[in-house]
Design a protein around this motif. Structure first.
Motif, PDB file in Angstrom:
ATOM      1  N   ARG A  61       0.844  -1.411  -0.027  1.00  0.00           N
ATOM      2  CA  ARG A  61       0.150  -0.181   0.300  1.00  0.00           C
ATOM      3  C   ARG A  61       0.980   0.830   0.340  1.00  0.00           C
ATOM      4  NH1 ARG A  61      -5.632  -1.044   1.390  1.00  0.00           N
ATOM      5  NH2 ARG A  61      -5.804   1.005   0.440  1.00  0.00           N
ATOM      6  N   GLY A  66      -4.078   0.361  -4.437  1.00  0.00           N
ATOM      7  CA  GLY A  66      -5.184   1.112  -4.433  1.00  0.00           C
ATOM      8  C   GLY A  66      -6.552  -0.133  -3.781  1.00  0.00           C
ATOM      9  N   ASN A  67      -7.167   0.016  -3.357  1.00  0.00           N
ATOM     10  CA  ASN A  67      -8.553  -1.244  -2.415  1.00  0.00           C
ATOM     11  C   ASN A  67      -8.176  -2.252  -3.484  1.00  0.00           C
ATOM     12  OD1 ASN A  67      -7.602   0.537  -0.703  1.00  0.00           O
ATOM     13  ND2 ASN A  67     -10.229   0.433  -0.253  1.00  0.00           N
ATOM     14  N   ALA A  68      -8.922  -2.191  -4.987  1.00  0.00           N
ATOM     15  CA  ALA A  68      -8.845  -3.131  -5.709  1.00  0.00           C
ATOM     16  C   ALA A  68      -7.874  -4.130  -6.381  1.00  0.00           C
ATOM     17  CB  ALA A  68      -9.577  -2.579  -6.971  1.00  0.00           C
ATOM     18  N   ALA A  70      -5.157  -4.329  -4.198  1.00  0.00           N
ATOM     19  CA  ALA A  70      -4.587  -4.980  -2.570  1.00  0.00           C
ATOM     20  C   ALA A  70      -5.288  -5.707  -1.947  1.00  0.00           C
ATOM     21  CB  ALA A  70      -4.761  -3.406  -1.476  1.00  0.00           C
ATOM     22  N   ALA A  71      -6.588  -6.124  -2.902  1.00  0.00           N
ATOM     23  CA  ALA A  71      -7.014  -7.085  -2.705  1.00  0.00           C
ATOM     24  C   ALA A  71      -6.562  -8.300  -3.474  1.00  0.00           C
ATOM     25  CB  ALA A  71      -8.763  -6.408  -3.010  1.00  0.00           C
ATOM     26  N   GLY A  96      -9.193  -9.291   3.662  1.00  0.00           N
ATOM     27  CA  GLY A  96      -9.037  -7.735   2.759  1.00  0.00           C
ATOM     28  C   GLY A  96      -9.654  -6.844   3.162  1.00  0.00           C
ATOM     29  N   PRO A  97      -9.525  -5.854   2.329  1.00  0.00           N
ATOM     30  CA  PRO A  97      -9.552  -4.581   2.280  1.00  0.00           C
ATOM     31  C   PRO A  97     -11.046  -4.408   1.223  1.00  0.00           C
ATOM     32  CG  PRO A  97      -7.852  -4.478   0.147  1.00  0.00           C
ATOM     33  CD  PRO A  97      -7.344  -5.455   0.792  1.00  0.00           C
ATOM     34  N   ARG A  98     -12.025  -3.430   1.261  1.00  0.00           N
ATOM     35  CA  ARG A  98     -12.944  -3.407   0.938  1.00  0.00           C
ATOM     36  C   ARG A  98     -13.002  -2.828   0.075  1.00  0.00           C
ATOM     37  NH1 ARG A  98     -17.501  -0.870   5.428  1.00  0.00           N
ATOM     38  NH2 ARG A  98     -19.209  -2.449   3.885  1.00  0.00           N
ATOM     39  N   VAL A  99     -13.495  -3.421  -1.541  1.00  0.00           N
ATOM     40  CA  VAL A  99     -13.764  -2.738  -2.783  1.00  0.00           C
ATOM     41  C   VAL A  99     -15.059  -2.579  -2.970  1.00  0.00           C
ATOM     42  CG1 VAL A  99     -12.480  -3.278  -4.737  1.00  0.00           C
ATOM     43  CG2 VAL A  99     -11.278  -4.428  -3.361  1.00  0.00           C
ATOM     44  N   LYS A 100     -15.572  -1.164  -3.062  1.00  0.00           N
ATOM     45  CA  LYS A 100     -16.170  -0.873  -3.777  1.00  0.00           C
ATOM     46  C   LYS A 100     -16.784  -1.718  -5.503  1.00  0.00           C
ATOM     47  CE  LYS A 100     -19.495   3.559  -5.139  1.00  0.00           C
ATOM     48  NZ  LYS A 100     -19.539   4.619  -4.974  1.00  0.00           N
TER      49      LYS A 100
END
Length: 290
Positions: A61, A66-68, A70-71, A96-100
């Motif tokens: 990170r 970004g989140n996506a 990183a996931a 994992g990070p939350r991905v919108k």
């Protein structure tokens, strides 16, 4: 790397996925050599804790992930550690990070046909015009991914009511062909100067080699500029439109899942959000009190 061979041979992953997962494994090993202060082998990998994985993710990170992304990185790491640990391996639990989730943006039927017509009309030769028309109709009229359409070989000929399509993870599905789609392919076959050997790609480039996806994308990009369409008008948007328009006409979600070649129903359910968004747009534009 043995892991890459395992992904390609045993898991039947695409070349792109193999490269991405191998790169993640190599990044993890490089990080752990510094993080653990020494060589990293099978024993060290099996002994990793959730704290170690969180440290790796924090490091990635800090590099701007970004989140996506990183996931996806975490998913690839889990796959690598499962391979190292073998069947039944216990993996560290890391959330994992939350991905919108983004909602696919379809284009209207008129825009889809106008796009295909414009690409075809801009072609240098009649056979290339027929080729481009056939490829884009396969995306919009049959819901194929660009790679699936370009992966078709002469073995699909002569055409019937449906064709066998090989999708992700080498899974094959039967896709019905609407008459206009079938006629477009047959017109291309008649004009194609390179022949249609059963073991050769059906769609050829200008010099006779396999047609590259980049050529199709560039043609679509030029056409959307000429037509004044948005940046989201891509070859893949035609597949989104296929799914959305079928769902809007009452298609069953499970049947749509089969047509699209989705492994999970959750991948198909995103189109229910697309359809709802479309209905809301209609309401806002048409209702006198919206």
């Amino acid at each position: 790397m043995r892991y890459g061979r395992h992904l390609a041979r045993d898991r039947r992953r695409s070349a792109h996925t193999v490269r991405a997962y191998q790169a993640t494994a190599e990044r993890l090993l490089a990080f752990l050599r510094g993080h653990l202060g020494g060589p990293v082998g099978e024993a060290e990998l099996k002994a990793l804790s959730a704290t170690d994985l969180r440290a790796f993710l924090a490091h990635r990170r800090s590099e701007g992930l970004g989140n996506a992304s990183a996931a996806r990185e975490l998913s690839a790491v889990r796959g690598f550690l499962a391979y190292v640990g073998g069947e039944g391996a216990s993996l560290p639990r890391v959330k994992g990070p939350r991905v919108k989730k983004g909602v696919p943006r379809p284009i209207s039927p008129d825009e889809a046909i106008a796009l295909a017509e414009d690409v075809s009309e801009d072609a240098a030769e009649p056979w290339i015009a027929a080729r481009d028309w056939a490829v884009l109709l396969l995306l919009y009229g049959a819901g194929l991914r660009i790679g699936e359409a370009l992966g078709l070989t002469g073995a699909v000929l002569p055409l019937g009511e449906a064709i066998a399509v090989t999708g992700k993870r080498a899974k094959t599905r039967m896709v019905p062909l609407l008459p206009p789609v079938r006629e477009a392919i047959e017109a291309y076959v008649r004009l194609n100067p390179w022949g249609t050997a059963r073991d050769a790609e059906l769609f050829r480039g200008a010099k006779g080699g396999p047609l590259a996806a980049g050529v199709v994308r560039r043609s679509v990009r030029a056409a959307r500029v000429r037509l004044g369409l948005g940046d989201r008008t891509t070859p893949h948007a035609l597949r989104h439109s296929f799914a959305t328009h079928l769902l809007g006409r009452g298609a069953d979600l499970r049947a749509l899942q089969e047509l699209l070649g989705h492994a999970s129903l959750s991948s198909t359910q995103v189109y229910t959000a697309v359809d709802a968004a479309h209905l809301l747009d209609v309401y806002r534009n048409a209702h006198p009190r919206a």
